[in-house]
Design an enzyme around this catalytic site. Structure first.
Site, short mmCIF file in Angstrom:
data_model
loop_
_atom_site.label_atom_id
_atom_site.label_comp_id
_atom_site.label_asym_id
_atom_site.label_seq_id
_atom_site.Cartn_x
_atom_site.Cartn_y
_atom_site.Cartn_z
CB SER A 72 -54.02 -29.90 30.15
OG SER A 72 -53.39 -30.44 29.92
CB SER A 88 -52.22 -32.54 27.20
OG SER A 88 -52.83 -31.94 26.68
CE LYS A 113 -50.45 -28.80 28.59
NZ LYS A 113 -50.87 -29.33 27.56
#
Length: 499
Positions: A332, A133, A136
């Site tokens: 997230s 993640s 992102k």
């Protein structure tokens, strides 16, 4: 005789006056006995008349009392370029012993000075890794640059092509709420109940009446709604869902339940919720609403399409892109990340598809001078194992957000989770080895089965801003020591004098 008697009485009295102890002694003993017996009874009876004995009032400690004056302002001093720069050798001496995998796998990492970009630590920092993640962060940059931090997405209701038809048109807001709009919130900032009420008022103004039918237009997005690079197990577990340009609660049935099944057609789910609100709002005005909703796609191009431009009946607007980015980073949120990537592509004139999103991310990084050579982007949320990005590229992205020349990127600073306090770091940094980093480390997390990553920034003990990225690949699944290794490394940076 009388005189004699009087004399006798007088003698008796005289005898008592001159010999008192002879008859008073028994009385004294009796009185003493009465006193001895009455004392315990008095102890039992007296509280009923005088109350319990006084109890000392406990004193409230000074630190629990309300302050009588404001304390002196505390906090981090403003950054200064004159703050001592850590020595690379000293930083390495701190980090090398900490960045050890718990079981199999390896860690790479890079630390830079936030102001100058000087590299202070480099362990395979240019190697491609699966970043989870941390992806992102790249999507954040693309969204803030392409859309702008203050941009809002509109969800509109249009007059339909046929009598009694209204079209719910998705414009990229997937954080819709079913109730009234909540201006002080990000999730549910735009509410379908408010949209329905405004629609009924507009229809009344136009003299409409009778039966209404809701159509939904989700034609903004193109390409497959599910990325083929995503594992079926992740989709089934609710890590993501098919993508549409409108959804309730980021495609969740309940915003408080962030695991498990999700709507597989969030556009229709949102349209059904809107139809229910329209029915409730329109009943008093004489409207009825058909239960079923249908998909609608506008047709025609060029002048023909312009001539048939539909009438806008009502609309609601989302929270700002900056606020949505912050929510995405804190929680997230994979679904929100993918939508923001597609909207960034659309704002740049590209397709609102997965390919458009990855191309938009790559293009925006290039504009910032962040090298994208060798980078592979399979999605923009980090759920795909096909992503390949280096720790150095992530460190450069964090540096662009914190000190780079584009002020729009500062809109992401509130989104970085704070160690031990917020977001995906709220339950970390509580152990003895990492508690010194609580409140100081600000970083985006990343976790997949054999992947763990942490990229963010700290202000060290000397007041120097340091940006970092640590990525572990090939790790033993579930090994707790890997997460602690990254947290201890970030903690060491926050405490670093390193000179």
């Amino acid at each position: 005789m009388k005189e004699t008697a009087a004399t006798d009485v007088s003698k008796d009295a005289s005898s008592r006056r001159f010999h008192p102890g002879l008859r008073a002694l028994p009385t004294a003993l009796l009185l003493a006995l009465i006193v001895l017996l009455a004392a315990p009874a008095a102890l039992l009876i007296a509280p009923a008349f005088v109350g319990p004995p006084p109890v000392a009032t406990p004193q409230t400690p000074a630190w629990q009392q309300a302050p009588t004056a404001l304390s002196a302002r505390q906090g981090l001093a403003p950054l200064s370029e004159s703050a001592p720069l850590p020595l690379p050798a000293a930083v390495g001496a701190q980090l090398d012993p900490l960045l050890k995998p718990d079981g199999g796998g390896t860690f790479t990492g890079l630390v830079q000075d936030g102001m100058t970009g000087q590299i202070l630590f480099d362990r395979g920092g240019s190697e491609n890794r699966v970043p989870a993640s941390n992806m992102k962060l790249l999507t954040t940059v693309a969204a803030l640059r392409a859309l702008g931090p203050g941009h809002r997405f509109s969800t509109r209701v249009l007059a339909g092509p046929g009598p009694g038809q209204v079209v719910l048109a998705g414009g990229g807001d997937v954080l819709l709420g079913p109730g009234e709009s909540a201006p002080d919130r990000v999730m549910g900032h735009a509410g379908l109940a408010s949209l329905a009420a405004a629609t009924v008022a507009a229809l009344q103004d136009k003299g409409a009446a009778g039966e209404l039918k809701v159509l939904v237009d989700d034609s903004l997005f193109s390409g497959p709604p599910l990325n083929p690079a995503w594992a079926e197990g992740d989709v089934a577990a609710g890590e993501v869902a098919p993508l549409f340009p409108l959804a309730l609660h980021s495609a969740r049935f309940d915003p408080a339940v962030t695991t498990g099944p999700r709507p597989q057609d969030s556009a229709v789910t949102a349209a059904e919720a809107f139809a229910a609100q329209l029915k409730a709002a329109g009943s008093a005005a004489g409207f009825t609403v058909t239960a079923a909703v249908e998909r609608y796609s506008p047709s025609g191009t060029g002048e023909a399409a312009a001539a048939s431009e539909p009438v806008v009946l009502a609309g609601v607007q989302s929270a700002t892109v900056s606020e949505q980015v912050d929510l995405m980073l804190q929680t997230s949120d994979n679904y929100l990340a993918e939508v923001l990537g597609r909207m960034a592509s659309a704002a740049s004139g590209g397709p609102a598809s997965n390919e458009g999103a990855t191309a938009a991310v790559r293009a925006r990084l290039g504009e910032l001078g962040i090298p994208a050579e060798g980078m592979n982007l399979a999605d923009v949320s980090g759920l795909a194992l096909g992503n390949q990005v280096s720790a150095r590229q992530f460190a450069e992205v964090v540096r662009a957000i914190t000190t780079g020349p584009d002020p729009r990127l500062r809109g992401a600073l509130d989104g970085f989770p704070v160690a031990g306090l917020t977001g995906t770091l709220d339950e970390r940094y509580s152990g003895e080895a990492t508690e010194r980093g609580a409140g100081l480390v600000r970083a985006k997390t990343g976790t997949l089965n054999s992947v763990i990553a942490l990229s963010g920034y700290v202000v060290d003990a000397d007041g120097r801003l340091l940006v970092f990225s640590f990525i572990g690949n090939g790790l033993t699944p579930g090994a707790a020591g890997n997460r602690e290794a990254l947290d201890r490394a970030a903690t060491a940076l926050a405490a670093c004098g390193c000179r």
